[in-house]
Design an enzyme around this catalytic site. Structure first.
Site, PDB file in Angstrom:
ATOM      1  N   HIS A   1      -0.587  -5.320 -10.853  1.00  0.00           N
ATOM      2  CA  HIS A   1      -1.575  -5.853 -10.010  1.00  0.00           C
ATOM      3  C   HIS A   1      -1.306  -5.133  -8.493  1.00  0.00           C
ATOM      4  O   HIS A   1      -0.394  -5.210  -7.946  1.00  0.00           O
ATOM      5  CB  HIS A   1      -1.398  -7.435  -9.965  1.00  0.00           C
TER       6      HIS A   1
ATOM      7  N   GLU B   1      -4.185  -1.913 -11.379  1.00  0.00           N
ATOM      8  CA  GLU B   1      -5.192  -2.433 -10.781  1.00  0.00           C
ATOM      9  C   GLU B   1      -5.035  -2.428  -9.230  1.00  0.00           C
ATOM     10  O   GLU B   1      -3.965  -2.732  -8.603  1.00  0.00           O
ATOM     11  CB  GLU B   1      -5.287  -3.943 -11.505  1.00  0.00           C
TER      12      GLU B   1
ATOM     13  N   ASP C   1      -7.990  -2.699  -5.393  1.00  0.00           N
ATOM     14  CA  ASP C   1      -8.812  -2.936  -4.650  1.00  0.00           C
ATOM     15  C   ASP C   1      -9.512  -1.839  -3.740  1.00  0.00           C
ATOM     16  O   ASP C   1      -8.730  -1.302  -3.018  1.00  0.00           O
ATOM     17  CB  ASP C   1      -8.751  -4.336  -3.994  1.00  0.00           C
TER      18      ASP C   1
ATOM     19  N   HIS D   1      -7.026  -4.946  -0.089  1.00  0.00           N
ATOM     20  CA  HIS D   1      -7.630  -6.266  -0.853  1.00  0.00           C
ATOM     21  C   HIS D   1      -8.381  -7.152   0.274  1.00  0.00           C
ATOM     22  O   HIS D   1      -9.529  -7.503   0.024  1.00  0.00           O
ATOM     23  CB  HIS D   1      -6.496  -6.925  -1.510  1.00  0.00           C
TER      24      HIS D   1
ATOM     25  N   GLU E   1     -11.032  -2.659  -8.533  1.00  0.00           N
ATOM     26  CA  GLU E   1     -11.719  -3.805  -8.303  1.00  0.00           C
ATOM     27  C   GLU E   1     -12.738  -3.589  -7.169  1.00  0.00           C
ATOM     28  O   GLU E   1     -12.279  -3.056  -6.169  1.00  0.00           O
ATOM     29  CB  GLU E   1     -10.917  -5.125  -8.205  1.00  0.00           C
TER      30      GLU E   1
END
Length: 234
Positions: free
Chosen positions: A5, A32, A34, A47, A107
């Site tokens: 993450h 993952e 952002d 993020h 993301e």
């Protein structure tokens, strides 16, 4: 099953190249991160809506150009051994994932509905320009609009819908997006929700689970991927 993450957010400053490296060192094959746009429409990896929490700067990401973002220290807040770490561009993150042979769950952060089109267009442009391997990419978002634009512009790339609420109409509302996966808050997942997602032929991801002792129970529910800050512990 394990997706790091924001890289490996428990081991290094989140959403940085060193965090991606730590995920790979932990054995994760997925990562993952952002992305959102700088003031000059460059996709960068961060993020929050602002730079306040994860850098030594202040202000909205969307109001700072890349040159300014690159002057910020994105590592010292996490530990002084990371001093001088920069906010990466999407281009730099893609290069790092290729170097480490990681599959990327990217993301799309949509803080402003008016810029969703531009965000997707710029991300697609960078992915194509880098000739990034599309089988190593999954685009995810809380925004159905963003995913619909991804579907139109890069139909061959897998898409995942992120959610923190679920109801009887959720699956129906997602049908047109031809999704690969649903990414659900592990705190709301139960057997009924898991069964409905799996019966629809979708891959099931959970976020953000940091308790390895709970992994087996989620695996038994049919969870395919666990997104965690602690890939090393899993």
């Amino acid at each position: 099953m394990i997706t790091g993450h924001r890289g490996a957010a428990s081991l290094a400053p989140e959403n940085t190249l060193v965090s991606i490296e730590q995920a790979a060192k932990s054995g994760a094959t997925w990562v993952e991160i952002d992305t959102q746009l700088s003031a000059d429409n460059i996709p960068v990896i961060i993020h929050d809506k602002t730079v306040n929490r994860c850098t030594d700067g202040e202000g909205k990401v969307s109001e700072l150009d890349l040159e300014t973002l690159k002057t910020l220290d994105a590592g010292n807040w996490f530990g002084n051994q990371f001093e001088g770490t920069q906010v990466p561009t999407l281009e730099e993150a893609l290069d790092k994932c290729v170097e480490l042979d990681l599959t990327l769950n990217l993301e799309l952060k949509t803080y402003d509905d008016k810029t969703i089109d531009t965000l997707v267009e710029q991300v697609v442009s960078v992915v194509k320009q880098k000739n990034y391997p599309l089988d190593k990419l999954l685009l995810s978002s809380f925004s159905k609009d963003a995913l619909a634009i991804c579907q139109a512009q890069l139909p061959q790339v897998r898409r995942g819908f992120i959610c923190e609420v679920w109801n009887d109409f959720s699956l129906e509302s997602l049908q047109e997006l031809d999704l690969f996966s649903v990414h659900i808050d592990h705190q709301i997942l139960n057997a009924d929700i898991a069964n409905s997602i799996k019966e629809a032929g979708l891959v099931l991801k959970i976020w953000t689970l940091n308790a390895p002792e709970k992994a087996q129970a989620f695996y038994d529910l049919g969870v395919d991927y666990i997104i965690t800050d602690k890939p090393n512990e899993f």
